[in-house]
Design an enzyme around this catalytic site. Structure first.
Site, short mmCIF file in Angstrom:
data_model
loop_
_atom_site.label_atom_id
_atom_site.label_comp_id
_atom_site.label_asym_id
_atom_site.label_seq_id
_atom_site.Cartn_x
_atom_site.Cartn_y
_atom_site.Cartn_z
N ASP A 272 58.96 8.12 -1.04
CA ASP A 272 58.11 9.04 -0.26
C ASP A 272 58.87 10.33 0.02
O ASP A 272 59.83 10.68 -0.68
CB ASP A 272 57.61 8.32 1.01
CG ASP A 272 56.25 8.80 1.47
OD1 ASP A 272 56.19 9.88 2.06
OD2 ASP A 272 55.24 8.11 1.21
N ASP A 273 58.48 11.02 1.03
CA ASP A 273 59.02 12.33 1.41
C ASP A 273 60.56 12.29 1.55
O ASP A 273 61.12 11.25 1.86
CB ASP A 273 58.40 12.69 2.77
CG ASP A 273 58.44 14.17 3.07
OD1 ASP A 273 59.10 14.90 2.33
OD2 ASP A 273 57.81 14.57 4.07
N ARG B 82 52.54 20.91 11.70
CA ARG B 82 53.65 20.11 11.20
C ARG B 82 54.74 21.01 10.61
O ARG B 82 55.26 20.75 9.52
CB ARG B 82 53.19 19.09 10.16
CG ARG B 82 54.14 17.91 10.07
CD ARG B 82 53.98 17.07 8.83
NE ARG B 82 54.83 15.90 8.91
CZ ARG B 82 55.18 15.15 7.89
NH1 ARG B 82 54.73 15.43 6.69
NH2 ARG B 82 55.96 14.12 8.05
N LYS C 157 52.27 10.33 -5.36
CA LYS C 157 51.52 10.29 -4.10
C LYS C 157 51.36 11.75 -3.67
O LYS C 157 52.33 12.40 -3.32
CB LYS C 157 52.26 9.48 -3.04
CG LYS C 157 51.56 9.49 -1.68
CD LYS C 157 52.27 8.59 -0.68
CE LYS C 157 51.72 8.77 0.72
NZ LYS C 157 52.53 8.05 1.71
N TRP C 158 50.15 12.25 -3.74
CA TRP C 158 49.85 13.68 -3.53
C TRP C 158 49.35 13.85 -2.10
O TRP C 158 48.26 13.42 -1.76
CB TRP C 158 48.77 14.09 -4.52
CG TRP C 158 48.29 15.50 -4.44
CD1 TRP C 158 47.79 16.15 -3.35
CD2 TRP C 158 48.24 16.44 -5.51
NE1 TRP C 158 47.43 17.42 -3.67
CE2 TRP C 158 47.70 17.64 -4.99
CE3 TRP C 158 48.60 16.39 -6.86
CZ2 TRP C 158 47.49 18.76 -5.78
CZ3 TRP C 158 48.39 17.51 -7.65
CH2 TRP C 158 47.84 18.68 -7.10
N ASP C 159 50.17 14.49 -1.28
CA ASP C 159 49.87 14.59 0.15
C ASP C 159 49.41 16.01 0.50
O ASP C 159 49.59 16.96 -0.27
CB ASP C 159 51.14 14.24 0.93
CG ASP C 159 50.85 13.56 2.25
OD1 ASP C 159 49.75 13.73 2.77
OD2 ASP C 159 51.75 12.86 2.76
N ASN D 7 49.39 17.86 4.39
CA ASN D 7 49.57 17.51 5.80
C ASN D 7 49.20 18.56 6.82
O ASN D 7 49.74 18.56 7.93
CB ASN D 7 51.03 17.08 6.02
CG ASN D 7 51.22 15.63 5.63
OD1 ASN D 7 50.48 14.77 6.10
ND2 ASN D 7 52.16 15.35 4.76
N CYS E 51 46.38 11.60 -0.65
CA CYS E 51 46.68 11.36 0.75
C CYS E 51 46.55 12.71 1.43
O CYS E 51 46.78 13.74 0.81
CB CYS E 51 48.12 10.83 0.81
SG CYS E 51 48.81 10.66 2.45
N ASP F 205 47.47 7.07 8.25
CA ASP F 205 48.87 6.90 8.66
C ASP F 205 48.99 5.81 9.72
O ASP F 205 50.09 5.43 10.09
CB ASP F 205 49.41 8.22 9.22
CG ASP F 205 49.91 9.14 8.12
OD1 ASP F 205 50.06 8.66 6.98
OD2 ASP F 205 50.15 10.33 8.40
C1 GLA Z 1 52.00 11.98 5.62
C2 GLA Z 1 51.59 10.73 4.87
C3 GLA Z 1 52.61 9.65 5.07
C4 GLA Z 1 53.96 10.15 4.56
C5 GLA Z 1 54.33 11.43 5.27
C6 GLA Z 1 55.58 12.05 4.66
O1 GLA Z 1 51.95 11.79 6.99
O2 GLA Z 1 50.32 10.32 5.26
O3 GLA Z 1 52.24 8.47 4.40
O4 GLA Z 1 53.89 10.34 3.18
O5 GLA Z 1 53.29 12.40 5.21
O6 GLA Z 1 55.93 13.23 5.26
#
Ligand code: GLA
Length: 719
Positions: free
Chosen positions: A360-361, A437, A470-472, A474, A520, A542
């Protein structure tokens, strides 16, 4: 033929397996909606009548007021005072138009919507094109209806062509109008927030306009574009239900207006508040696609229609294969990741039987926290000394596949990209843009920005065998301004932004044909049909607290199939009961895990290994089966549902208690789709049940143990 034109009464009739839809040409100019409902040859036609204060044209006569008759598509300013679908401002500056019916034609397949996602047709798909024209602006309006016969779905969109001599501005654009003959309905919508997505809301319609919308540049956590209008007595199994959705991931408007005649106008589309679009002579504009379904068998059938439609017509074909059971690093590590740690994660993941490690991140730029690094899509060599490719190869040596997190549309002010291109963010000149954020939004309406991202991702992932992105996304869009457009066209930016996002998604799809994308947006902030076209599943929320997931998953299933719903078991600590509950909740969708595997005890790891194996024995039912809700957690102290295959020889059913469940209260779980005259064996316990027993219902006492009580059965017909 699913589409017919009856010359005798100038009526178009569209039919699906169980539904019919009809409208006619009246007074040689108007398109009048006649019927949408159960398939029948004998529907009651609309009879015109006079209503005072409702304007009419002399040539049509006073009983044909656009304010009263049910319209196929509605226009601003020319006698219809209800909420309009189209407001188009021409050279006279009035916004008044008078679109008149001109002609129709049939199209084999679908009509392509350039740059936007849309439902996929096949050799049997048929589309009806209706042409209308407004003489004064010189604009042509094309209405499209595509019939998805087997799925009981009709999709709609519009196209406007400026064939006139002056520019026109589209000030409101809806993809569809549906004027229903009654107002005795309930309206169902899904509202929420971050970590609180898709709460179920049902309320009777009342006079006036009821609407939900997103002004956020994303379909949003706050309101999902899905909406249903149903009989006030409709339940899971009975009653008339009309379901609607939009194949779009940006700002939208869904409206329902009850008018003076006690009829209901339903419209879905881009709306007017966050949208505007100028068409110069010769230019054209196409709206996103709206989706309609009708069920005479309650909400359950509406959901199953949407599930079939989404799986068959929206999701990429590769999403129909088994989805990998992933171990995701986010809740285990947050930004604290490095090569050594994740290689140990990979090794342990393989031992448990997970299919994939998702990093992930935190792997790129100066991304040691959420205040820096977004936009700098190159690997952080302090954390991954040898670069990405050797690390990924190391992960794969364990026999598992590899996924990676990206957030392409966003940027931290503390990033090399921002320092090099401050003009690439959405920001109004002279005003400080708001953070969310700690990040800003890239101007995806600017093709230079999208080109840069393509170049950047090409370089970063060159020779890196990634199986999954996983394409986010935020944050939402505000302070919207793009230097690429003049002042009077700034209202085009949100729509052009979404087109830029889709262009990049399409590039990923084409450039990495063997990978899958999980979309996402801070969890389920873009849980919509637009994203589902590119993503093989969507991160539901989340919030991984299983109790909250019980209702979130239920409401998601109202409109979207389980195959889209990414569900993770998060950290159970050493609590075996909690692990069991979390698992039984998560198997309602596409199972994954999100925990620090290095801290897990041997018994927990063994249990997870058992779970993954067990899940794989029935996941095809979750992914592809028919979904039936027995007890809705919004209305009961527990949730209960089942998935079954086409011939009902396999059924997975479960009962999951909520916190409020009281010990000793008994509930009867009726599996009404079980076959009569056969015996089913529960492959999880070995118990046997006749089909009759399952249909009459298993009587089960609730345990009342707060977040730990759940039961699951996977029965198979005994040969
Ligand atoms: C969002 C996503 C989480 C994770 C974080 C990473 O909140 O929904 O699942 O990937 O970002 O910063």
């Amino acid at each position: 033929m699913p589409i017919k034109f009856k010359k005798s009464d100038k009526t178009f009739i569209l039919t699906t397996k169980n539904t019919a839809y009809a409208f006619s040409v009246e007074c040689d100019r108007y398109l009048v909606h006649q019927y949408y409902g159960k398939k029948t040859a004998a529907f009651k036609r609309y009879e015109p009548y006079v209503v005072s204060f409702s304007p009419y044209l002399k040539e049509a006569g006073n009983s044909w007021s656009p304010d009263i008759f049910p319209q196929e598509y509605s226009f601003f300013g020319s006698g219809d005072f209800r909420t309009a679908a189209l407001k188009l401002k021409g050279a006279d500056g009035t916004g008044v138009t008078d679109f008149v019916y001109r002609s129709y034609r049939y199209i084999n397949g679908t009509h392509e919507i350039e740059g936007l996602p849309q439902a996929r047709g096949d050799e049997d798909t048929k589309t009806l094109e209706i042409k209308m024209a407004d003489d004064l602006t010189g604009c042509e309006l094309l209405l499209y209806y595509t019939v998805f016969y087997e799925e009981d779905v009709i999709t709609r969109h519009i196209l406007i062509k400026n064939k006139g001599k002056s520019a026109v501005k589209i000030e409101k654009c809806m993809s569809m109008t549906l004027d229903l003959p009654s107002c005795d309905y309930d309206l169902i919508t899904l509202w929420g927030g971050h970590v609180d997505e898709r709460n179920y809301q049902r309320a009777p319609l009342h006079h006036g306009v009821q609407s939900i919308c997103s002004r956020r540049g994303a379909s949003s956590h706050q309101y999902n574009p899905f909406m249903a209008v149903c009989d006030q007595k409709a339940n899971e199994e009975k009653g008339d239900v009309y379901g609607f959705n939009l194949v779009y991931s940006g700002s939208f408007l869904d409206e329902a207006e009850v008018d003076q005649t006690e009829r209901t106008r339903v419209q879905l589309g881009l709306g007017e508040e966050n949208f505007g679009y100028t068409l110069l002579p010769g230019e054209e504009f196409t709206s996103p696609e709206a989706v309609m379904t009708y069920s005479s068998k309650g909400l359950g059938q509406m959901s199953r229609n949407f599930h079939n439609f989404t799986r068959n017509r929206i999701m990429p074909k590769k999403a129909l294969k088994p989805h990998p059971v992933v171990l995701n690093t986010w809740e285990a590590c947050y930004f604290n990741i490095d090569e050594e740690k994740l290689l140990r994660f990979a090794e342990e993941s393989a031992k448990v039987g997970f299919d994939m490690l998702v990093m992930d991140d935190g792997w790129f730029g100066a991304r040691n926290h959420d205040r820096a690094g977004l936009g700098d899509w190159y690997v952080n060599t302090n954390k991954f000394k040898n670069g990405l490719a050797p690390f990924v190869k190391g992960v794969k040596q364990n026999g598992i596949s590899f996924g990676i997190w990206i957030e392409p549309e966003m940027i931290n002010p503390d990033s090399d990209l921002y320092r090099a291109h401050p003009e690439w963010v959405l920001a109004v000149p002279g005003r400080e843009p708001s953070l969310s954020r700690e990040q800003l939004v890239l101007d995806m309406s600017n093709s230079e920005v999208v080109d840069y991202l393509i170049d950047s991702f090409t370089k970063t992932f060159e020779g890196v065998p990634v199986d999954y992105f996983k394409w986010d996304a935020n944050r939402h869009l505000c302070d919207i301004y793009s230097p690429t457009l003049p002042a009077d066209r700034q209202d085009e930016v949100p729509f052009r932004f979404m087109k830029g996002v889709y262009r990049l998604l399409k590039w990923f799809e084409e450039h990495f044909p063997d990978t899958v994308i999980e979309t996402c947006a801070g969890g389920g902030g873009r849980y919509d049909l637009g994203m589902m076209q590119y993503g093989f599943q969507i991160w539901t929320s989340d919030n991984t607290w299983p109790y909250a997931r019980v209702w979130m998953q239920r409401s998601s299933l109202l409109a979207y199939p389980a195959a889209t719903m990414s569900c993770h078991v998060s950290n159970p600590g050493e609590d075996m009961k909690s692990l069991d509950y979390r698992y039984k909740v998560a198997v309602g969708g596409m199972l994954g895990y999100e925990l620090n595997i290095l801290n897990m005890t041997a018994p927990i790891k063994e249990e997870m290994a058992r779970q993954v194996k067990e899940y794989k024995s029935f996941e095809h039912l979750v992914r592809l089966g028919d979904y039936y809700c027995i007890a809705c957690p919004f209305l009961s102290d527990y949730s209960s549902y089942y998935y079954t295959n086409e011939d009902r020889s396999e059924i997975l059913f479960s009962l999951i208690e909520k916190r409020s469940a009281k010990k000793g209260v008994t509930k009867t779980l009726k599996i009404k789709e079980a076959k009569k005259g056969v015996t089913y064996v529960d492959l999880l316990s070995g118990s046997k049940y006749t089909g009759e027993e399952l249909r009459a219902g298993l009587v089960l006492p609730l345990a009342g143990e707060k977040d730990t009580a759940s039961l699951m059965y996977f029965v198979e017909e005994k040969q």
